[in-house]
Design an enzyme around this catalytic site. Structure first.
Site, PDB file in Angstrom:
ATOM      1  N   GLY A  45     -49.559-120.579 -50.392  1.00 28.98           N
ATOM      2  CA  GLY A  45     -48.678-121.242 -51.341  1.00 28.98           C
ATOM      3  C   GLY A  45     -48.463-122.686 -50.926  1.00 28.98           C
ATOM      4  O   GLY A  45     -48.557-123.024 -49.738  1.00 28.98           O
ATOM      5  N   GLN A  50     -44.327-130.866 -50.628  1.00 31.12           N
ATOM      6  CA  GLN A  50     -45.070-130.820 -49.365  1.00 31.12           C
ATOM      7  C   GLN A  50     -46.187-131.855 -49.311  1.00 31.12           C
ATOM      8  O   GLN A  50     -46.710-132.155 -48.243  1.00 31.12           O
ATOM      9  CB  GLN A  50     -45.666-129.421 -49.145  1.00 31.12           C
ATOM     10  CG  GLN A  50     -44.610-128.366 -48.853  1.00 31.12           C
ATOM     11  CD  GLN A  50     -45.236-127.016 -48.592  1.00 31.12           C
ATOM     12  OE1 GLN A  50     -45.526-126.279 -49.532  1.00 31.12           O
ATOM     13  NE2 GLN A  50     -45.465-126.702 -47.328  1.00 31.12           N
ATOM     14  N   CYS A  94     -45.238-121.815 -42.708  1.00 28.75           N
ATOM     15  CA  CYS A  94     -45.209-122.866 -43.722  1.00 28.75           C
ATOM     16  C   CYS A  94     -46.206-123.944 -43.319  1.00 28.75           C
ATOM     17  O   CYS A  94     -46.268-124.309 -42.147  1.00 28.75           O
ATOM     18  CB  CYS A  94     -43.798-123.441 -43.799  1.00 28.75           C
ATOM     19  SG  CYS A  94     -43.626-124.748 -45.022  1.00 28.75           S
ATOM     20  N   LEU A  95     -46.953-124.444 -44.286  1.00 32.42           N
ATOM     21  CA  LEU A  95     -47.949-125.478 -43.968  1.00 32.42           C
ATOM     22  C   LEU A  95     -47.283-126.769 -43.485  1.00 32.42           C
ATOM     23  O   LEU A  95     -47.924-127.572 -42.824  1.00 32.42           O
ATOM     24  CB  LEU A  95     -48.841-125.759 -45.191  1.00 32.42           C
ATOM     25  CG  LEU A  95     -49.745-124.587 -45.611  1.00 32.42           C
ATOM     26  CD1 LEU A  95     -50.509-124.930 -46.884  1.00 32.42           C
ATOM     27  CD2 LEU A  95     -50.712-124.206 -44.496  1.00 32.42           C
ATOM     28  N   HIS A 136     -40.282-118.505 -51.360  1.00 27.49           N
ATOM     29  CA  HIS A 136     -40.462-119.557 -50.352  1.00 27.49           C
ATOM     30  C   HIS A 136     -40.827-120.886 -51.027  1.00 27.49           C
ATOM     31  O   HIS A 136     -40.275-121.938 -50.691  1.00 27.49           O
ATOM     32  CB  HIS A 136     -41.558-119.093 -49.375  1.00 27.49           C
ATOM     33  CG  HIS A 136     -41.965-120.091 -48.340  1.00 27.49           C
ATOM     34  ND1 HIS A 136     -41.909-119.826 -46.982  1.00 27.49           N
ATOM     35  CD2 HIS A 136     -42.489-121.333 -48.444  1.00 27.49           C
ATOM     36  CE1 HIS A 136     -42.356-120.886 -46.312  1.00 27.49           C
ATOM     37  NE2 HIS A 136     -42.723-121.806 -47.180  1.00 27.49           N
ATOM     38  N   GLU A 137     -41.761-120.829 -51.987  1.00 25.21           N
ATOM     39  CA  GLU A 137     -42.216-122.057 -52.653  1.00 25.21           C
ATOM     40  C   GLU A 137     -41.126-122.657 -53.544  1.00 25.21           C
ATOM     41  O   GLU A 137     -40.942-123.872 -53.574  1.00 25.21           O
ATOM     42  CB  GLU A 137     -43.488-121.802 -53.465  1.00 25.21           C
ATOM     43  CG  GLU A 137     -44.688-121.304 -52.663  1.00 25.21           C
ATOM     44  CD  GLU A 137     -44.969-122.092 -51.393  1.00 25.21           C
ATOM     45  OE1 GLU A 137     -44.698-123.312 -51.359  1.00 25.21           O
ATOM     46  OE2 GLU A 137     -45.448-121.483 -50.416  1.00 25.21           O
ATOM     47  N   HIS A 140     -38.716-124.655 -51.655  1.00 27.21           N
ATOM     48  CA  HIS A 140     -39.177-126.028 -51.371  1.00 27.21           C
ATOM     49  C   HIS A 140     -38.713-126.999 -52.455  1.00 27.21           C
ATOM     50  O   HIS A 140     -38.394-128.148 -52.166  1.00 27.21           O
ATOM     51  CB  HIS A 140     -40.714-126.077 -51.316  1.00 27.21           C
ATOM     52  CG  HIS A 140     -41.295-125.761 -49.972  1.00 27.21           C
ATOM     53  ND1 HIS A 140     -41.020-126.502 -48.845  1.00 27.21           N
ATOM     54  CD2 HIS A 140     -42.173-124.806 -49.580  1.00 27.21           C
ATOM     55  CE1 HIS A 140     -41.699-125.997 -47.806  1.00 27.21           C
ATOM     56  NE2 HIS A 140     -42.402-124.959 -48.226  1.00 27.21           N
TER      57      HIS A 140
HETATM   58 ZN   LIG Z   1     -43.574-123.746 -47.037  1.00 27.53          ZN
END
Ligand SMILES: [Zn+2]
Length: 172
Positions: A45, A50, A94-95, A136-137, A140
């Site tokens: 995701g 991000q 998380c990226l 989660h997304e 963000h």
């Molecule tokens: Zn994340």
């Protein structure tokens, strides 16, 4: 085109993103870029903030089994319209917080409404990993990271590690 992913801490990751009002080709291109960036990472995701774009846009694909068809999802203005009382615990990553993982408890099933790439309203129920990922997304888009669910000490420890990582990257 692959975009570079912001690493926590970054003020852009703490912002509430703006709803998308006009679905332009530019935004569709952005969604394509985000999918490319997500698959390349690799991740399941990615949210627009991000990559430094403060629009309410997320992409995801939680298909992990080898040989299974990928299922890229692009969601503009995603919104959770219902969530189960039953919860699930996943070890999240998380990226924007590379190589850090922690267990987070979230509703097991969520119903999500969003606008797709063609401007159509969509609605779907997600469970398990898909449900965790979409929550989660969407977090963000509200300036919230998975580490915000952790105890302060653990969160500070991870943040310090990320600050160190960023310093090392800046020097390299
Ligand atoms: Zn994340």
């Amino acid at each position: 085109m692959k975009r570079s992913i912001l690493i926590h801490p970054d003020h852009r990751l703490k912002k509430v993103c703006a709803p998308v009002t006009d679905l332009s080709d530019e935004l569709r291109q952005l969604a394509d870029d985000m999918l490319e960036t997500m698959y390349d990472a690799p991740g399941i995701g990615l949210a627009a903030p991000q990559i430094g774009v403060l629009d309410r846009l997320i992409v995801m694909d939680c298909v992990k089994e080898e040989g299974e068809e990928p299922r890229p999802l692009v969601m503009f203005n995603p919104e959770i319209i219902a969530s189960s009382d039953e919860t699930n615990v996943y070890e999240e990553g998380c990226l924007s917080i590379p190589e850090q993982f922690a267990e987070v408890t979230r509703p097991k099933v969520v119903e999500v409404a969003w606008i797709d790439c063609d401007g159509n309203a969509q609605q779907e129920t997600f469970d398990d990993l898909w449900a965790t990922c979409v929550q989660h997304e969407i977090d963000h888009l509200n300036g919230k990271l998975f580490i915000d669910y952790l105890k302060p000490l653990k969160r500070q420890m991870i943040t310090r590690k990320m600050q160190k990582l960023k310093r090392e990257k800046a020097r390299a």
